[in-house]
Design a protein around this motif. Structure first.
Motif, mmCIF file in Angstrom:
data_model
loop_
_atom_site.group_PDB
_atom_site.id
_atom_site.type_symbol
_atom_site.label_atom_id
_atom_site.label_comp_id
_atom_site.label_asym_id
_atom_site.label_seq_id
_atom_site.Cartn_x
_atom_site.Cartn_y
_atom_site.Cartn_z
ATOM 1 N N GLU A 89 1.968 28.781 -42.827
ATOM 2 C CA GLU A 89 2.911 29.459 -41.952
ATOM 3 C C GLU A 89 3.719 30.486 -42.724
ATOM 4 O OE1 GLU A 89 5.307 26.848 -39.741
ATOM 5 O OE2 GLU A 89 3.627 25.854 -38.730
ATOM 6 N N ARG A 90 3.965 31.626 -42.082
ATOM 7 C CA ARG A 90 4.777 32.695 -42.668
ATOM 8 C C ARG A 90 5.876 33.053 -41.679
ATOM 9 N NH1 ARG A 90 -0.587 36.197 -44.117
ATOM 10 N NH2 ARG A 90 -1.374 34.827 -45.749
ATOM 11 N N PRO A 91 6.982 33.539 -42.165
ATOM 12 C CA PRO A 91 8.088 33.857 -41.242
ATOM 13 C C PRO A 91 7.694 34.971 -40.292
ATOM 14 C CG PRO A 91 8.525 34.725 -43.434
ATOM 15 C CD PRO A 91 7.330 33.852 -43.567
ATOM 16 N N SER A 136 2.520 26.012 -29.962
ATOM 17 C CA SER A 136 3.813 26.698 -29.816
ATOM 18 C C SER A 136 3.657 28.208 -29.896
ATOM 19 C CB SER A 136 4.784 26.209 -30.896
ATOM 20 O OG SER A 136 5.028 24.827 -30.757
ATOM 21 N N MET A 137 2.859 28.691 -30.837
ATOM 22 C CA MET A 137 2.701 30.130 -31.024
ATOM 23 C C MET A 137 2.034 30.770 -29.801
ATOM 24 S SD MET A 137 3.323 32.663 -32.992
ATOM 25 C CE MET A 137 3.796 31.767 -34.472
ATOM 26 N N ASN A 157 0.430 33.447 -38.682
ATOM 27 C CA ASN A 157 0.654 32.009 -38.575
ATOM 28 C C ASN A 157 -0.588 31.225 -38.154
ATOM 29 O OD1 ASN A 157 3.824 31.351 -38.753
ATOM 30 N ND2 ASN A 157 3.509 33.391 -37.899
ATOM 31 N N LEU A 158 -1.492 31.852 -37.408
ATOM 32 C CA LEU A 158 -2.690 31.147 -36.942
ATOM 33 C C LEU A 158 -3.977 31.690 -37.534
ATOM 34 C CD1 LEU A 158 -1.852 30.763 -33.119
ATOM 35 C CD2 LEU A 158 -1.314 29.204 -35.003
ATOM 36 N N VAL A 171 -8.278 33.254 -31.814
ATOM 37 C CA VAL A 171 -7.745 32.287 -32.774
ATOM 38 C C VAL A 171 -8.786 31.198 -32.982
ATOM 39 C CG1 VAL A 171 -5.318 32.690 -32.200
ATOM 40 C CG2 VAL A 171 -6.619 30.970 -30.944
ATOM 41 N N SER A 172 -8.705 30.551 -34.127
ATOM 42 C CA SER A 172 -9.615 29.451 -34.447
ATOM 43 C C SER A 172 -9.100 28.157 -33.841
ATOM 44 C CB SER A 172 -9.743 29.305 -35.967
ATOM 45 O OG SER A 172 -10.520 28.166 -36.291
ATOM 46 N N LEU A 173 -10.016 27.352 -33.351
ATOM 47 C CA LEU A 173 -9.666 26.037 -32.819
ATOM 48 C C LEU A 173 -9.787 24.945 -33.856
ATOM 49 C CD1 LEU A 173 -11.377 26.197 -29.311
ATOM 50 C CD2 LEU A 173 -8.965 26.510 -29.863
#
Length: 639
Positions: free
Chosen positions: A628-630, A529-530, A599-600, A619-621
């Protein structure tokens, strides 16, 4: 035999392969000798016809017979050519029988000049002549063996007797050569035959036995049991020692040391001593083997009881077999699942106790234990339908492993299986819940999107309508990401498909503005989603201010994977982005610069150049979730 679907005997495959190879080598050698002898007659080369200096000549018809025998033996070793040796065998019996009839009855069938005739070849003073009765009889016996072998048991035994008779006769001829018999025109069996012809006939008879390693004498010689080992150890001595003793006695008579009566007495005594030695060695070996067997049986009994207790404590069904696939041990779970009681199943073949079929084709299949035993390997997690003794069907997951003994021999196998009926029900319920959840998520997204569109249509200000439109596009991006997750049952999303779906609305057919390049990557569900939102924001900005807003603009999206991390690069060139748009912060910029990192656990780098912009996202797979943070708030979601 193992297995209902074409099982095979658990035999010494390596020795059988070597036996077939030996038979083929002898066949090729026989053909070569026959051809050389024919060339010797054609070019008048006595040494090719005689094999040894001052040795009698092999006749041309004998050479042809040798070629036919070699061809038949070569075909005998091939499954696809099993019918050929029978036809060649009939030809050999016919040719040899006609020659014998000439010697016995006195007929003149003129087969002595079948190939070479005096008139056709004036270089010869006479035709090659008639093959010896020994050669003719040998071809009849070998041809008969070719014709009868691998048929019913009685005929196969008769074929073995014929081959044994050929070996006995040939040994007598060769021993006559070894002992220096002055003439080989004695009555049977020492008849005129060259030494190389006698050797080839002997090898052919032995090779025909070797071409049938699955039965008869060859099977006994190659057997890995104690009997086979004793045969292999004693056979050379049993053949060579009597020949050597006979030669010594014969040389003593020739030299005048003693007469023939003393020679016979010495040969008898020597043979008695040799046989006593053979019996003594055999008895000692059997005694040691019996002692070792009794000790092994005692140890095996203890180990079997230990194994039986261990197997009984296992929660899965367990069946243990011997090297032939016969059931030795099964626990209570195996009894319950198969419907067979332990006492009834013991000493029965495993393919009868544990019958399995393929779920799709409904065809019988070998269990993992049977496959492991045959291939001397380990087979894991095969799913089959078990047919119980009551003819009911149970889905089972079975694994098998061969039990290896000394000499890398499979001495048995272990089959472990479990009923997966309840697990399948759980999986079906989970799949149903996932489908329902997906349906509900899709409906919620559609409802929210409809509400946003309705709010935009009834917005009181132009700004509110624009914000509703932007929010609706972002909801569509989330919906597309959700669809990608549905395609893989929430195992991840295809990055290539995600990039192409986000850029599809901004591309025209035949345009080369956009270049997409990268390996197949399955994004973890928590990253989908991100990254989908980030790609949506980048595509939207490119369409408004960047490469997709101007005909000269070019967009390149590429990625690679190293060390479990995804490195994605978004590069826009051929466009001058306004300075105020470079510096302006909004929801999209905050999402790319801060949301991915928070978040990631990834990294983002945005660089503006003279003719475009470059965005690098790492990003890491790893499937481990990141806390998660807002997301950072933005005063205006449309920015």
């Amino acid at each position: 035999m193992v297995g209902p679907s074409g099982g095979e005997a658990l035999a010494n495959r390596t020795a059988a392969a070597k036996s077939i190879l030996f038979a083929r080598a002898v066949a090729v050698m026989a053909i070569a000798v026959g051809v050389l002898v024919l060339l010797g007659w054609y070019f008048d080369q006595p040494l090719l016809r005689q094999g040894l200096p001052n040795n009698i000549e092999m006749k041309s018809n004998s050479a042809i017979g040798l070629i036919l025998v070699g061809a038949g033996l070569l075909a005998f070793t091939s499954e696809a050519l099993r019918a050929v040796p029978r036809f060649l065998g009939m030809a050999l019996m016919l040719g040899g029988g006609m020659t014998l009839s000439q010697d016995i009855v006195g007929w003149d069938l003129r087969i002595d000049e079948f190939v070479f005739r005096e008139l056709a070849y004036p270089a010869y003073t006479s035709s090659p002549g008639r093959m010896s009765p020994f050669s003719a009889l040998s071809f009849v016996l070998i041809g008969g063996a070719f014709f009868l072998a691998r048929r019913r048991r009685v005929w196969s035994i008769l074929a073995d007797i014929m081959l044994a008779a050929v070996i006995v006769q040939t040994l007598l001829v060769l021993i006559g050569y070894i002992y220096g018999v002055p003439a080989l025109y004695y009555p049977f069996p020492l008849t005129a035959i060259p030494a190389h012809g006698a050797v080839m006939v002997l090898l052919i008879a032995i090779a025909t036995f070797a071409a049938m390693p699955e039965r008869g004498i060859a099977a006994a010689v190659m057997d890995r049991s104690l009997g086979g080992q004793m045969i292999r150890a004693l056979l050379p001595w049993i053949i060579l020692v009597p020949i050597a003793l006979g030669w010594l006695q014969h040389r003593g008579v020739v030299a005048g040391y003693y007469d023939s009566s003393v020679s016979s007495a010495l040969l008898s005594v020597s043979s008695i001593i040799f046989l006593i030695a053979i019996v003594w060695l055999t008895g000692s070996a059997l005694a040691r083997s019996d002692f070792d067997r009794q000790r092994a049986l005692t140890q095996l009994h203890g180990e079997r009881e230990w194994l039986r207790t261990t197997v009984a404590s296992i929660a899965d069904g367990v069946i243990v077999t011997d090297a032939n696939g016969m059931v030795l041990i099964m626990n209570g779970v195996a009894e319950e699942l198969t419907g067979w009681r332990r006492d009834d199943a013991t000493e029965r073949p495993i393919w009868e106790v544990f019958q399995t079929i393929d779920e799709t084709s409904r065809e019988p299949v070998d269990s993992s234990g049977l496959v492991a035993l045959r291939e001397r390997s380990t087979v894991k997690n095969a799913v089959h339908l078990l047919i119980t003794r009551e003819e009911t069907e149970i889905p089972v997951e079975d694994s098998g492993a061969a039990i290896m003994g000394a000499g890398n021999l499979a001495v048995g196998a272990v089959l472990i299986f479990r009923d997966v009926t309840e697990r399948r029900r759980t999986e079906d319920r989970q799949a149903l819940l996932v489908r329902e959840l997906n349906h509900r998520v899709r409906n919620v997204l559609m409802i929210v999107h409809s509400l946003v569109q309705a709010s935009g249509r009834h917005a009181s200000t132009e700004e509110a309508a624009r914000m509703a439109g932007v929010l609706g596009e972002r909801l569509r991006a989330l919906s597309r990401a959700h669809e990608l997750l549905l395609d893989t049952q929430w195992s991840g999303a295809d990055l290539n498909a995600m990039v192409r779906r986000e850029l599809e609305p901004f591309q025209t057919e035949g345009s080369n503005q956009v270049t997409i390049n990268g390996p197949d990557v399955l994004l973890p569900p928590q990253s989908t989603s991100m990254l989908a939102m980030a790609l949506h924001e980048l595509a939207t900005n490119a369409a408004k201010y960047g490469a997709l807003s101007q005909p000269a603009g070019r967009l390149s999206v590429s990625w690679r994977v190293r060390g479990g991390k995804l490195a994605l690069k978004w590069v826009e060139t051929g466009v001058d982005i306004p300075a105020k748009k470079r510096m302006k912060s909004g929801f999209g910029t905050d999402l790319i610069e801060h949301g991915i990192g928070q978040n990631l656990g990834g990294e983002t780098r945005i660089e503006f150049g003279e003719d475009g912009v470059s965005v690098a996202i790492t990003v890491s797979l790893d499937q481990q979730p990141v806390e998660e943070r807002p997301l950072p708030t933005a005063a205006a979601l449309g920015e």
